[in-house]
Enzyme design. Structure first.
Site, short mmCIF file in Angstrom:
data_model
loop_
_atom_site.label_atom_id
_atom_site.label_comp_id
_atom_site.label_asym_id
_atom_site.label_seq_id
_atom_site.Cartn_x
_atom_site.Cartn_y
_atom_site.Cartn_z
N ASN A 9 -50.24 157.71 -19.15
CA ASN A 9 -50.19 156.52 -18.31
C ASN A 9 -50.79 155.38 -19.13
O ASN A 9 -52.01 155.31 -19.30
CB ASN A 9 -51.01 156.75 -17.03
CG ASN A 9 -51.10 155.49 -16.19
OD1 ASN A 9 -50.35 154.54 -16.40
ND2 ASN A 9 -52.02 155.48 -15.23
N LYS A 11 -50.83 152.27 -18.40
CA LYS A 11 -51.33 151.16 -17.57
C LYS A 11 -50.78 149.84 -18.12
O LYS A 11 -49.65 149.78 -18.56
CB LYS A 11 -52.85 151.18 -17.50
CG LYS A 11 -53.39 152.57 -17.16
CD LYS A 11 -54.81 152.56 -16.72
CE LYS A 11 -55.28 153.99 -16.53
NZ LYS A 11 -56.46 154.12 -15.74
N HIS A 96 -50.65 155.99 -7.77
CA HIS A 96 -51.84 156.01 -8.62
C HIS A 96 -53.01 155.36 -7.88
O HIS A 96 -52.80 154.40 -7.13
CB HIS A 96 -51.56 155.28 -9.95
CG HIS A 96 -52.64 155.49 -10.95
ND1 HIS A 96 -53.80 154.75 -10.94
CD2 HIS A 96 -52.76 156.38 -11.98
CE1 HIS A 96 -54.59 155.17 -11.94
NE2 HIS A 96 -53.97 156.15 -12.58
N GLU A 98 -55.16 153.30 -8.77
CA GLU A 98 -55.28 151.85 -8.98
C GLU A 98 -54.28 151.10 -8.08
O GLU A 98 -54.56 149.99 -7.63
CB GLU A 98 -55.08 151.51 -10.47
CG GLU A 98 -56.32 151.91 -11.27
CD GLU A 98 -56.06 152.29 -12.71
OE1 GLU A 98 -55.01 151.94 -13.26
OE2 GLU A 98 -56.93 152.97 -13.29
N GLU A 166 -56.20 163.38 -9.30
CA GLU A 166 -57.02 162.48 -10.13
C GLU A 166 -58.22 162.00 -9.31
O GLU A 166 -58.11 161.02 -8.56
CB GLU A 166 -56.20 161.26 -10.55
CG GLU A 166 -55.01 161.60 -11.40
CD GLU A 166 -54.66 160.44 -12.32
OE1 GLU A 166 -54.68 160.62 -13.53
OE2 GLU A 166 -54.41 159.32 -11.81
N GLY A 172 -61.02 156.84 -16.18
CA GLY A 172 -61.49 155.77 -17.07
C GLY A 172 -63.00 155.68 -17.17
O GLY A 172 -63.53 154.70 -17.68
N SER A 212 -60.22 161.18 -17.44
CA SER A 212 -60.96 161.31 -18.70
C SER A 212 -60.60 162.57 -19.48
O SER A 212 -61.47 163.20 -20.10
CB SER A 212 -62.47 161.23 -18.44
OG SER A 212 -62.78 159.98 -17.85
C1 PEP Z 1 -55.16 157.57 -15.33
O1 PEP Z 1 -55.07 156.37 -15.48
O2 PEP Z 1 -54.33 158.13 -14.62
C2 PEP Z 1 -56.25 158.29 -16.01
C3 PEP Z 1 -56.42 159.55 -15.75
O3 PEP Z 1 -57.01 157.57 -16.89
P1 PEP Z 1 -58.13 158.17 -17.92
O4 PEP Z 1 -57.50 159.32 -18.63
O5 PEP Z 1 -58.44 157.03 -18.82
O6 PEP Z 1 -59.28 158.59 -17.09
#
Ligand code: PEP
Length: 250
Positions: A9, A11, A96, A98, A166, A172, A212
């Protein structure tokens, strides 16, 4: 056997030029590995066209990070599922965290988006997860159970979707769920799918973990029986780290 999927992803990162140069470096690495992972890229909408030019003759899937519930009309700024399909996209990311928190997407809107994505023969990767507050107050299963029920409300059991668990507190932040924590949520989601759509649906649906994920934690997470791959944000932006995640022996 369920698909084991490593999905990027990006973003709001990478220009079309940067996307092409990433793929040109990344492809020879994964094409010469014997990894069983299926690889997907969720890129900014503005990168979709160049992505299809580079990826169309490969096994790698790709698609937008967001899609609207309508295919056309007066919806300024939105992405169309039918147009995404027309330009060769294979997948779409839906729900997602976000999108849910910054753009106020409700469970109902996400359910409509999943429906539209499936109608266009795209494969939805549906994200769900609890906030830190919800985890601390013991509401994890209640929240992800509610999100799952809504997201699958228009999905026939013969269809194929992918889930991405998630936990919002791990996205993040550098803070990763332990394999046991992730497995607990994944096995709960699997049992809920069994109740909602039957065992065949539940058994064929890959559940990715996101939050992460890095080259040094992916192999331990993947040892868990209900972790069928990863959705990767930060570590998908560099060829070295994402290719290590994709080519690890799971
Ligand atoms: C994501 O944006 O779906 C995500 C898991 O980000 P990160 O791996 O940076 O935590």
């Amino acid at each position: 056997m369920r698909d084991f999927i490593c999905a990027a992803n990006w973003k709001l990162n990478k220009s079309p030029r940067e996307a092409v140069s990433f793929f040109k470096e990344f492809l020879p690495i994964v094409e010469t590995s014997n990894s069983r992972s299926k690889i997907l890229f969720f890129v900014p909408a503005i990168d979709l066209w160049v992505s299809q030019e580079v990826l169309r003759d490969t096994e790698i899937g790709f698609g937008p990070q967001n899609i609207y519930s309508k295919n056309d009309g007066a919806f300024t700024g939105e992405n169309s599922a039918s147009v995404s399909k027309e330009i060769g996209c294979t997948h779409a990311l839906v729900g997602h965290s976000e999108r849910r928190s910054l753009f106020f997407e409700s469970d109902e809107l996400i359910a409509e988006k999943v429906k539209t994505v499936l109608e266009q023969n795209l494969h939805p990767v549906i994200c769900l997860g609890e906030s830190l507050e919800e985890r601390k107050t013991g509401k994890t299963n209640e929240v992800i159970g509610r999100q799952l029920k809504a997201a699958l409300s228009h999905v026939d059991s013969e269809k194929k979707v992918t889930l991405a668990y998630e936990p919002v507190w791990a996205i993040g932040t550098g803070e990763v769920a332990t394999p046991e924590m992730a497995e607990e949520a994944h096995s709960f989601l699997r049992s809920q799918m069994n109740d909602l759509k039957g065992s065949a649906f539940s058994e064929k649906t890959s559940i990715l973990y996101g939050g992460s994920v890095k080259p040094d934690n992916c192999e331990n997470l993947a040892k868990m029986p209900n972790i069928d791959g990863f959705l990767v944000g930060g570590a998908s932006l560099q060829v070295e780290s994402f290719s290590q995640i994709c080519t690890a022996q799971y």
